[in-house]
Design an enzyme around this catalytic site. Sequence first.
Site, short mmCIF file in Angstrom:
data_model
loop_
_atom_site.label_atom_id
_atom_site.label_comp_id
_atom_site.label_asym_id
_atom_site.label_seq_id
_atom_site.Cartn_x
_atom_site.Cartn_y
_atom_site.Cartn_z
N CYS A 247 1.85 10.01 -5.66
CA CYS A 247 1.39 9.03 -6.66
C CYS A 247 2.61 8.65 -7.48
O CYS A 247 2.82 9.17 -8.57
CB CYS A 247 0.29 9.63 -7.53
SG CYS A 247 -1.07 10.34 -6.58
N LYS A 253 10.00 10.22 -11.35
CA LYS A 253 10.10 11.50 -10.63
C LYS A 253 10.63 11.28 -9.22
O LYS A 253 11.40 12.10 -8.71
CB LYS A 253 8.74 12.20 -10.61
CG LYS A 253 8.23 12.59 -12.01
CD LYS A 253 6.90 13.32 -11.92
CE LYS A 253 6.32 13.58 -13.31
NZ LYS A 253 5.78 12.36 -13.94
N ASP A 327 1.82 14.48 -8.45
CA ASP A 327 1.73 14.22 -9.89
C ASP A 327 0.49 13.35 -10.06
O ASP A 327 0.55 12.13 -10.00
CB ASP A 327 3.00 13.50 -10.37
CG ASP A 327 3.01 13.29 -11.87
OD1 ASP A 327 2.73 14.25 -12.61
OD2 ASP A 327 3.28 12.15 -12.31
N CYS A 377 -0.49 15.13 -16.88
CA CYS A 377 -0.12 15.00 -18.31
C CYS A 377 -1.39 15.05 -19.16
O CYS A 377 -1.59 14.23 -20.05
CB CYS A 377 0.67 13.72 -18.56
SG CYS A 377 -0.20 12.21 -18.07
#
Length: 462
Positions: A247, A253, A327, A377
């Site tokens: 993702c 990242k 992620d 997150c």
Amino acid sequence: MSVFPIINLRPAVTEFLQSVFLNTEVLAAVGHQEAERRFQKLLSCLSHPPSYTCVRASTHLAPLEEIRHKLGEELQKQMCSSSADEEISVRILTHPRIPDVLLLPVDGPRPVKQLSSEVVVGAQCGNAVLRGAHVFAPGIVASPKYMKAGDVVSVFSDLEGKCTRGATSFQGKKVFVGNGVAQMDRSAIFCADEPAKGIGVRMVEPLYQSPSFDGVLPGLAFLQNLPSVVVGHVLGPRPGERILDMCAAPGGKTCHIAALMEDQGEVVALERIRNKIDRIRQNAQMLRLRSIKVFCFNSTQAVSSDPVQDSEGPPFPPESFDRVLLDAPCSGLGQRPNMSSTWSLKEIRSYTPLQRKLFHAAVRLLKRGGVLVYSTCTVTLAENEELVAWALNTFPCLTLQPQEPHIGAEGMLGAGLSPEQLRLLQRFSPELSWDQTGTAAPLSCRADRDTIGFFIAKFLKN
């Protein structure tokens, strides 16, 4: 220091989060009073920015000290041009354990006097101002009736999204984020034939002073939250490997993984939303990374039913990758600053089924002996520790692994995981030290604690 109200959530969401942070395991370990105190600290710290700005340096292109020096020069120029009255020095520190991170202290809250002339912006725009941004025209929802370019105005964030676009004043729930100078007339913002673009208010006295990184060293300095940088290091990519970022948007990242591999090997970046693909490619190009291959594809369908498929892109045969980063899309309740969320409890709870589907695909695509890193997150148990417990039960081939660096707290109680398993997890929990991270502590210590809310788990496929 708390200067804003606690994050504005729907009552059902607040009750849900309270039940998470006051679950029976937590209550048995720390007691009701301490658990409630931590929960209230969480609600308070989420509406405030972290006490530093984190920059990931492109150390695959230049040495850290060279980037630090150039960044200092650029920001010094910016500060001097925006503040003629006072000499501002820019402090840029390295991180003792993360070799590609630079830390810049945030000065705030500062004593800024509110003015009678008020501009109101949306909550998202207000959040960006608290992290160093100027006010861009699309974010403005109200301004004085006769506002002209050059007028000095106070900027307020509309907490509940109730201000009517084009209003001349607003008496609803709002918070002051600083003073600035209008760069456009009111008519250019609200009465133009097409939506206004560019900076609408240039912030000159923000409540929280941190540099604006708009156009500053675009190839060498990349704004990224500290836990997001930690994820790349925990994944541990090596030159020559084939790695999947499931993702990938906006690509921070992805690019970090390619840089850590010295741009040798292959990083496959999947993103299902087409208009986000260009951003990943732009970031890769800006950072001069050639090992990244980007595809618009839904990662839940990334496993091919044909084990000998030979095409370059997705879907891929099982066991195609040395390492996988998931992620995952999540409820995002760890983001800071976030003064207001209009999400319903149903929306927040909707992510776990998707995360499990993605996890199924991740495990199938990972080679035996490969590493899978899962991150979010958000602060809920269902999307973090409970997902880990589900994964360990569902996939006997997976074992939790130690993380390096491990600078966050351990996992949170409440998902039935053992103390040993919780120690292997990494949960960034700003509420544990909110209001306690005194300025006497070294910035790197404060930076490790005063983060966004974030979660990382590392698995080995046996």
